[in-house]
Design an enzyme around this catalytic site. Sequence first.
Site, short mmCIF file in Angstrom:
data_model
loop_
_atom_site.label_atom_id
_atom_site.label_comp_id
_atom_site.label_asym_id
_atom_site.label_seq_id
_atom_site.Cartn_x
_atom_site.Cartn_y
_atom_site.Cartn_z
N CYS A 101 54.53 -25.74 12.56
CA CYS A 101 55.30 -25.09 13.62
C CYS A 101 54.48 -24.13 14.49
CB CYS A 101 56.50 -24.37 13.02
SG CYS A 101 57.63 -23.77 14.29
N CYS A 138 71.24 -28.35 22.61
CA CYS A 138 70.82 -27.95 21.26
C CYS A 138 70.01 -26.67 21.37
CB CYS A 138 69.93 -29.00 20.62
SG CYS A 138 70.76 -30.53 20.33
N CYS A 229 73.59 -32.16 11.69
CA CYS A 229 72.42 -32.83 12.28
C CYS A 229 71.26 -32.54 11.35
CB CYS A 229 72.16 -32.27 13.68
SG CYS A 229 70.65 -32.91 14.43
N ARG A 301 68.23 -40.16 15.96
CA ARG A 301 67.55 -39.70 17.17
C ARG A 301 66.04 -39.89 17.11
NH1 ARG A 301 69.17 -34.42 17.65
NH2 ARG A 301 71.09 -35.24 18.53
N1 SAM Z 1 63.96 -22.02 12.66
C1 SAM Z 1 64.95 -22.99 12.44
C2 SAM Z 1 64.62 -23.90 11.28
O1 SAM Z 1 63.45 -24.02 10.95
O2 SAM Z 1 65.53 -24.50 10.73
C3 SAM Z 1 65.27 -23.85 13.63
C4 SAM Z 1 64.20 -24.25 14.59
S1 SAM Z 1 62.95 -25.35 13.95
C5 SAM Z 1 61.77 -25.37 15.25
C6 SAM Z 1 63.78 -26.93 13.98
C7 SAM Z 1 63.03 -28.14 13.52
O3 SAM Z 1 62.11 -28.57 14.50
C8 SAM Z 1 62.21 -28.05 12.27
O4 SAM Z 1 62.98 -28.10 11.11
C9 SAM Z 1 61.33 -29.28 12.39
O5 SAM Z 1 61.96 -30.39 11.80
C10 SAM Z 1 61.22 -29.48 13.91
N2 SAM Z 1 59.85 -29.20 14.38
C11 SAM Z 1 59.32 -27.98 14.55
N3 SAM Z 1 58.03 -28.07 14.95
C12 SAM Z 1 57.74 -29.39 15.04
C13 SAM Z 1 56.57 -30.12 15.39
N4 SAM Z 1 55.44 -29.52 15.72
N5 SAM Z 1 56.65 -31.48 15.39
C14 SAM Z 1 57.80 -32.10 15.05
N6 SAM Z 1 58.93 -31.44 14.70
C15 SAM Z 1 58.91 -30.11 14.69
FE1 SF4 Z 2 59.28 -22.84 12.91
FE2 SF4 Z 2 61.87 -22.81 12.09
FE3 SF4 Z 2 59.82 -22.76 10.32
FE4 SF4 Z 2 60.33 -20.64 11.85
S1 SF4 Z 2 61.67 -21.51 10.27
S2 SF4 Z 2 58.30 -21.48 11.39
S3 SF4 Z 2 60.93 -21.64 13.75
S4 SF4 Z 2 60.37 -24.43 11.74
#
Ligand code: SAM
Ligand code: SF4
Length: 365
Positions: A101, A138, A229, A301
Amino acid sequence: MVRNSVQGSIHSVPRKETRLPPLARLFEHPHSSLKQAERAMETDHREWTTEEVAALFEQPFPDLLYTAQTVHRRHHDPTRVQASTLLSVKTGACSEDCAYCSQSARYETGLERESLLDLDAVRAAARRAKAAGASRLCMGAAWRGPKERDVGALEAMVRTVKEEGLETCLSAGLLKDGQAERLAAAGLDYYNHNLDTSESHYAEVVTTRTYADRLDTLEQVRRAGLKVCCGGIVGLGESRADRVELLKTLANLPEPPQSVPINRLVPIPGTPLEETAGVDPLEMVRTIAVARILMPASHVRLSAGRESMSDELQALAFLAGANSIFYGEKLLTTPNPSQDEDHALLARLGMAFQPSEPCRREARG
Ligand code: SAM
Ligand code: SF4
Ligand code: DTB
């Protein structure tokens, strides 16, 4: 014998039929995926075993796609795609260590943090998304989970987006008791919470929370009457066995998630997974096809990662049963194909966006 002139000219010897037609052949096979799919459709919900899911993955590609298409057409119009637009309502500086992330505070990714968006910005984004043809907004928040003091702001965001006539989805991390109910009461339609990978691979990717934590939030979301989801990411250095386990876990939840995002890792410089070797694009298609067969009524999706996919690969993913996309030039922090590119792609394929209500219909056969 009257011979087809094309056959006559190209194949001087008539082609010998070496295989049964695919449908009959599938029914003959002891691990027939179509047979399994038929059984899955007969009952409300049945438990899938690891062996069954692995057998689906191992099918010859043409058979797997044929089965996925057959299942897909029984539940959905194969020419329609649901479009969700993402909006990051709180960006960066996240406490968690998810190795993929851009938003984790633990990695130098160069991302600029932004505090919670105000309601005017959310409303403007909802209007833009609606005008562009999306059916759902979203909202993603870079949190481990919302603090109690954040929930009021999230409720207001949900109400604002609903006022603009869009379905709502929120992805804000782990929920505490009562939070899902409050969000449902505010009008939230979907809560996104991904399992990301298999339970056994999870600790390789995230150490600041457990798989059980994620499953617990999914249960709270389901009990609050929200639509779930939930999906994962392909390309986290996992094996096929991990993809099998992830899809099995998703399909065997008390109810399959209504929406199943299959993301391809967007490699982010500065994160531990920056250099991870990509997965064969056809394995991504297989993953979508198996998700379609295991969760026939769900929207599957084709999620993050489309920016690096050809039109042809995306077309294969739709053939495999994907019927939803993230639409709009940005995901949360990384680029997505432009709206023009997506319109052109769907036009090339004779496909179109689906309006807000789930588009179920009788099989075409
Ligand atoms: N912080 C919250 C969480 O982690 O549940 C919500 C936002 S987080 C960015 C949502 C989702 O985005 C993650 O669980 C992951 O599946 C997806 N995601 C995040 N970064 C990604 C990346 N670099 N490539 C693909 N999917 C990603
Ligand atoms: Fe990224 Fe969500 Fe993990 Fe935070 S909890 S680092 S926003 S995927
Ligand atoms: C999901 O499965 N994918 C979305 C959404 N749910 C929240 C997020 C994708 C993020 C891709 C990387 C980024 O843009 O930061």
